[in-house]
Write an enzyme that holds these catalytic residues in place. Structure first.
Site, PDB file in Angstrom:
ATOM      1  N   LYS A 212      46.576  44.832   8.271  1.00 21.27           N
ATOM      2  CA  LYS A 212      46.870  45.719   7.461  1.00 21.27           C
ATOM      3  C   LYS A 212      48.455  46.202   7.129  1.00 21.27           C
ATOM      4  O   LYS A 212      49.157  45.284   6.632  1.00 21.27           O
ATOM      5  CB  LYS A 212      45.990  47.123   7.568  1.00 21.27           C
ATOM      6  CG  LYS A 212      44.882  46.792   7.256  1.00 21.27           C
ATOM      7  CD  LYS A 212      43.934  47.931   6.711  1.00 21.27           C
ATOM      8  CE  LYS A 212      42.765  47.620   5.834  1.00 21.27           C
ATOM      9  NZ  LYS A 212      41.250  47.805   6.660  1.00 21.27           N
TER      10      LYS A 212
ATOM     11  N   TYR B  64      33.485  44.896  -3.327  1.00 17.27           N
ATOM     12  CA  TYR B  64      32.190  45.697  -3.541  1.00 17.27           C
ATOM     13  C   TYR B  64      31.798  45.777  -5.041  1.00 17.27           C
ATOM     14  O   TYR B  64      31.524  46.958  -5.345  1.00 17.27           O
ATOM     15  CB  TYR B  64      32.205  46.897  -2.750  1.00 17.27           C
ATOM     16  CG  TYR B  64      32.543  46.593  -1.255  1.00 17.27           C
ATOM     17  CD1 TYR B  64      31.739  46.241  -0.302  1.00 17.27           C
ATOM     18  CD2 TYR B  64      34.177  46.600  -0.936  1.00 17.27           C
ATOM     19  CE1 TYR B  64      32.221  45.928   0.886  1.00 17.27           C
ATOM     20  CE2 TYR B  64      34.348  46.305   0.415  1.00 17.27           C
ATOM     21  CZ  TYR B  64      33.481  46.021   1.292  1.00 17.27           C
ATOM     22  OH  TYR B  64      33.856  45.804   2.608  1.00 17.27           O
TER      23      TYR B  64
ATOM     24  N   ASP C 220      40.406  48.774  17.763  1.00 16.61           N
ATOM     25  CA  ASP C 220      40.466  47.856  16.538  1.00 16.61           C
ATOM     26  C   ASP C 220      41.792  49.087  15.745  1.00 16.61           C
ATOM     27  O   ASP C 220      41.409  50.167  15.182  1.00 16.61           O
ATOM     28  CB  ASP C 220      39.636  48.134  15.592  1.00 16.61           C
ATOM     29  CG  ASP C 220      39.560  47.395  14.023  1.00 16.61           C
ATOM     30  OD1 ASP C 220      40.913  47.364  13.810  1.00 16.61           O
ATOM     31  OD2 ASP C 220      38.737  47.081  13.473  1.00 16.61           O
TER      32      ASP C 220
ATOM     33  N   TYR D  76      34.002  50.664  10.979  1.00 17.36           N
ATOM     34  CA  TYR D  76      34.367  49.542   9.974  1.00 17.36           C
ATOM     35  C   TYR D  76      35.166  48.643  10.781  1.00 17.36           C
ATOM     36  O   TYR D  76      36.150  48.831  10.940  1.00 17.36           O
ATOM     37  CB  TYR D  76      34.492  50.078   8.634  1.00 17.36           C
ATOM     38  CG  TYR D  76      35.037  48.915   7.925  1.00 17.36           C
ATOM     39  CD1 TYR D  76      33.954  48.377   6.914  1.00 17.36           C
ATOM     40  CD2 TYR D  76      36.201  48.422   7.424  1.00 17.36           C
ATOM     41  CE1 TYR D  76      34.019  47.241   6.370  1.00 17.36           C
ATOM     42  CE2 TYR D  76      36.386  47.251   6.833  1.00 17.36           C
ATOM     43  CZ  TYR D  76      35.607  46.592   6.257  1.00 17.36           C
ATOM     44  OH  TYR D  76      35.719  45.350   5.158  1.00 17.36           O
TER      45      TYR D  76
END
Ligand SMILES: *Cc1c(COP(=O)(O)O)cnc(C)c1O
Length: 434
Positions: free
Chosen positions: A283, A21, A254, A153
């Site tokens: 992750k 980003y 998720d 997200y």
């Protein structure tokens, strides 16, 4: 010790390398924008200039056992000496088989099949594709829409973007590029609150109106991560499961951020005693060592798809043996159970340590769940200003928007948590008075 990073290196980085980003090639004062790391040990990042920072981010939820972990290192060294990669089409190997065994043993009961993906985003793409292929196999191709809650997200690829928060995910930039799906408001019932009709009426309405077109619902159980660090009542998940069952819709959890103990339970869905049809993990799966994720699904899902056709996905680096070896070592460390003693200590230390922030006028809310601590500001923080102050205070904390938040490695000590929280509180206090 890795070689030092020179000023020239940093100039090259600023000119030629994208960071997450970020704008490329526009930085004039890169010394404040980016911090060079030359090593990492336990909960500490070692900077080029010799400073050591407590990593409050676990490198974005991943590094749960800390850096340079002897058991993790040994597992990887052993695998490197055997083989580092083979294709997964037509071939298989022990690291993948062992990891799938472990995952299925840990995951909620109905999980039966494992698809190894190379990142969280890919795992979510795979989950969405599974839901679509499931209804194609059932001869219900009109069921090809997803439903989700705002503030989510799920990753950065286009399929993931389509279910990310429409504002946070900049859907207006990508009209006509990302598929359009259905959204309801994010669950606004707090973690300990009871869910009432008021919290679910929009959801019910959506299912009544569009249930026939829904392939699946995707949601981050209990904790919405990068979309706003929002914790909500587990009862909402139970209502969602009910609606999915009533309207023939698959439920996708998720757990990429929440999985492997982060919220105090092995998986966040355990807070609700609700099980999904499909779940994504990533992750912390490899203890932060390598990129690997997985999409798990029930036998009903995998059987239905497979009776009809092959599942149409197969990444080049699928089930990379090194990544799987890291996964196996990480899950063995978790099975050792140390995290279960650590989590309540981390939760109470974060609660205590961040509490002084509630007294600041600039702070809107302070909340803690498991090993996640969040200070929500009233206004977005100025990154150029706050980041160097946090580093100066000896901690690596990377705020975004209004959120100053931490999710430290599970091995962090109470003293290190005191330092971490104190650094945050004093930096925010300092900023308030200036
Ligand atoms: C980070 C994250 C992803 C995306 O994972 P990547 O490995 O960055 O692609 C998806 N969902 C959630 C909840 C995440 O936190």
């Amino acid at each position: 010790m890795s070689p030092l990073i020179t000023t020239e290196d940093l100039a090259f980085d600023a000119e030629h390398i994208w960071h997450p980003y970020s704008r490329a090639g526009l930085l004039t004062d890169h010394s404040t924008a980016i911090f060079p790391v030359v090593g990492a040990q336990g909960v500490y990042l070692h900077l080029n200039d010799g400073r050591r920072l407590i990593d409050g981010m676990s490198s974005w939820w991943c590094m749960v056992h800390g850096y340079n972990h002897p058991q993790m290192n040994a597992a990887l060294q052993q695998q490197v000496e055997q083989f580092s990669h083979v294709m997964f089409g037509g071939l298989t190997h022990k690291p993948a088989i062992e990891l799938a065994r472990k995952l299925l043993a840990m995951a909620p009961e109905p999980m039966h099949s494992v698809f190894f993906a190379d990142s969280g985003s890919v795992a979510v793409e795979v989950a969405i594709k599974m839901a679509m292929q499931f209804w194609i196999a059932r001869d219900r191709p009109e069921k090809n829409k997803m439903l989700t809650v705002k503030g989510g997200y799920y990753g950065d690829t286009t399929g993931c973007m389509s279910v990310c928060d429409p504002e946070g995910g900049m859907h207006h930039w990508f009209t006509g590029i990302v598929p359009e799906h259905f959204f309801v408001s994010r669950p606004d019932c707090r973690f300990h609150e009871d869910v009432t009709e008021q919290h679910t009426s929009q959801l019910h309405q959506m299912f009544e109106q569009h249930g026939q077109r829904l392939a699946g619902v995707i949601i981050e159980p209990v904790v919405q991560g990068a979309g706003g660090m929002h914790f909500y009542s587990p009862q909402f998940l139970a209502r969602l499961r009910q609606q999915c069952d009533e309207h023939d819709v698959l439920l996708i959890h998720d757990e990429i951020a929440t999985g492997f103990g982060r919220t105090g339970k092995l998986f966040a869905c355990e807070h609700a005693d609700v099980v999904p049809d499909i779940m994504c993990v990533g992750k912390a799966l490899t203890g932060g060592y390598l990129t690997l994720a997985a999409t798990l699904c029930s036998q009903q899902v995998s059987r239905t798809i497979s009776d009809h056709s092959p599942f149409m996905h197969g990444p080049t680096f699928m089930a990379n043996p090194l990544a799987c070896a890291a996964g196996n070592a990480s899950l063995e460390i978790l099975a050792g159970g140390g995290w279960q003693q650590q989590l309540p200590m981390i939760e109470s230390a974060l609660r205590e340590g961040l509490a002084p922030c509630t007294r600041l006028d600039t702070v809107a809310d302070v909340r803690v769940l498991g090993a996640i601590g969040v200070v929500e500001m009233r206004r977005p923080v100025d990154m150029a200003q706050i980041q160097p102050l946090l580093v100066k205070a000896g901690v690596w904390v990377r705020p975004f928007g209004k959120l100053v938040y931490v999710m430290p490695p599970y091995i962090i000590s109470r003293e290190e948590l005191v330092t971490l929280c104190h650094a945050i509180c004093s930096v925010l206090h300092g900023l308030e008075s200036c």
